[in-house]
Design an enzyme around this catalytic site. Structure first.
Site, PDB file in Angstrom:
ATOM      1  N   ASP A  78      -9.390   5.335  -0.919  1.00  0.00           N
ATOM      2  CA  ASP A  78      -8.539   6.144  -1.633  1.00  0.00           C
ATOM      3  C   ASP A  78      -9.142   6.678  -3.168  1.00  0.00           C
ATOM      4  O   ASP A  78     -10.574   5.953  -3.204  1.00  0.00           O
ATOM      5  CB  ASP A  78      -7.420   4.550  -2.249  1.00  0.00           C
ATOM      6  CG  ASP A  78      -8.004   3.883  -3.256  1.00  0.00           C
ATOM      7  OD1 ASP A  78      -8.557   3.676  -3.067  1.00  0.00           O
ATOM      8  OD2 ASP A  78      -6.840   3.113  -3.483  1.00  0.00           O
ATOM      9  N   TYR A 130      -6.793   5.202   4.926  1.00  0.00           N
ATOM     10  CA  TYR A 130      -7.082   4.455   4.069  1.00  0.00           C
ATOM     11  C   TYR A 130      -6.071   3.416   3.892  1.00  0.00           C
ATOM     12  O   TYR A 130      -6.529   2.627   4.446  1.00  0.00           O
ATOM     13  CB  TYR A 130      -6.061   5.306   2.462  1.00  0.00           C
ATOM     14  CG  TYR A 130      -6.638   4.356   1.971  1.00  0.00           C
ATOM     15  CD1 TYR A 130      -7.173   3.832   1.204  1.00  0.00           C
ATOM     16  CD2 TYR A 130      -4.742   3.973   1.091  1.00  0.00           C
ATOM     17  CE1 TYR A 130      -6.648   2.234   0.909  1.00  0.00           C
ATOM     18  CE2 TYR A 130      -4.404   2.884   0.565  1.00  0.00           C
ATOM     19  CZ  TYR A 130      -6.131   1.940   0.295  1.00  0.00           C
ATOM     20  OH  TYR A 130      -5.506   1.049  -1.007  1.00  0.00           O
ATOM     21  N   GLU A 148       0.760  -1.300  -0.094  1.00  0.00           N
ATOM     22  CA  GLU A 148       0.144   0.013  -0.017  1.00  0.00           C
ATOM     23  C   GLU A 148       1.111   1.419   0.106  1.00  0.00           C
ATOM     24  O   GLU A 148       0.971   2.444  -0.566  1.00  0.00           O
ATOM     25  CB  GLU A 148      -1.254   0.157   1.745  1.00  0.00           C
ATOM     26  CG  GLU A 148      -1.644  -1.469   1.191  1.00  0.00           C
ATOM     27  CD  GLU A 148      -2.810  -0.850  -0.094  1.00  0.00           C
ATOM     28  OE1 GLU A 148      -3.050   0.177  -1.023  1.00  0.00           O
ATOM     29  OE2 GLU A 148      -3.679  -1.784  -0.438  1.00  0.00           O
TER      30      GLU A 148
END
Ligand code: SF4
Length: 337
Positions: A138, A120, A37
């Site tokens: 996102d 997020y 991520e």
């Protein structure tokens, strides 16, 4: 959301049938999901694949990342840009070791408290790795939501509105299905592939012929342009490097010596004399440009052979440049010009 169950079931069936096989989806190890991520912020999937594999080879565990010299982490990040990401990742790894006894925390709030982790990423790790009902919104998910419901709430509001979907269970797959739909079907650039979308018949923007209106884009501010004269100083088989300051753009990384503005050849030679490198005549001067997210550097690069190698600079061989020093792309691309 009155049709939550229907949306949930269709999304999951679609995801199971057609998602991409990606290395960070092979397991639910929170370190793997976290690393991917962080790398995927601002970087394309294809580019991340190579970096992800190399990084995990060097630092296979959170403990090994926490114990590594920061420069080694930055070197593995070279070319990805936004180096603060890797420094924060390492600080977060050290938090896991120091504050959680080396065990990755399993609650949303604890994950959110790790360095560099925002709403997020915390939502993504908590849902994918621990099955918690924590939406992760996102840009991809925001776009899907905005088009599906033809409205544009904030990301925080979208996270709240998605809760009825998460109440259906299978939270990890749901997070990944929403992200995947935004990445490969309801795409950010160009027309979405609505013919492949499992939600096409209930998509409001599509029904209203208003897809182009969602999500609403803020007008882009023009990128300020900065002019620099950069020096590629060579002494024997070594090139001069120096460290950038700890603040601002590319903080703490290595750079080629440079000054603000475009200098004349005479001024370049005077500047090199001031550094004590005893310059010979410039071999060449080339022009280059590097575009960052919020600014553009317009550079002229002066290639100078030098007769002295003062200690104010680090003088690196080609092998050291390859293996040791993280030189941002803005400078590295000048080496091959
Ligand atoms: S129908 Fe088209 S616009 Fe609507 S969510 Fe699906 S891909 Fe996006």
């Amino acid at each position: 959301m009155d049709n939550a169950k229907q949306i949930f079931e269709r999304l999951l069936a679609w995801y199971r049938a057609s998602h991409r096989a990606l290395p960070w989806r092979e397991d639910r190890d929170p370190y793997h999901v976290w690393l991917s991520e962080v790398m995927l912020q601002q970087t394309r999937v294809e580019t991340v694949k190579t970096y992800y594999a190399r990084f995990l080879q060097a630092f296979p565990t959170i403990a090994s990342l926490a114990a590594a010299p920061t420069e080694a982490c930055e070197k593995l990040w070279e070319g990805l840009g936004y180096y603060r990401r890797v420094r924060n990742l390492q600080k977060g790894a050290r938090q896991v070791m120091d504050e959680h006894g080396g065990v990755f925390p399993q609650t949303y709030d604890e994950i959110l408290s790790l360095c560099g982790v925002g709403d997020y990423t915390a939502g993504a790790i908590a849902s994918i790795c621990f099955g918690l009902p924590t939406p992760a919104v996102d840009g991809n998910v925001e776009r899907v939501y905005a088009r599906l419901f033809a409205e544009q709430p904030t990301r925080k509001q979208i996270a709240e509105k998605l809760r009825p979907l998460y109440a259906q269970g299978n939270c990890g797959e749901l997070t990944q299905a929403l992200m995947e739909l935004g990445a490969v079907v309801c795409v950010p650039n160009g027309a979405p592939h609505c013919e492949l979308c499992p939600l096409a018949d209930i998509c409001k923007a599509r029904a209203q012929d208003a897809i182009a209106l969602f999500p609403r884009r803020k007008p882009k501010k023009p990128n300020p342009v900065e002019e620099k004269t950069v020096f590629l100083l060579t002494c024997g088989d070594r090139i001069a490097l120096r460290k950038r300051t700890d603040q601002g753009l590319l903080a703490g990384l290595w750079e080629l010596p440079n000054v603000e503005g475009f200098l004349t050849v005479e001024q370049m030679l005077r500047q090199a004399e001031r550094w004590g490198v005893h310059p010979l005549a410039p071999q060449k001067i080339v022009q280059a440009q590097h575009v960052f997210t919020h600014r553009t550097w317009r550079m002229q690069c002066c290639f100078l052979t030098c007769a002295a190698a003062p200690d104010d600079f680090v003088w690196a061989t080609a092998a050291e440049l390859d293996d040791t020093y993280a030189l941002p792309t803005a400078f590295r691309k000048l080496l091959s010009m």
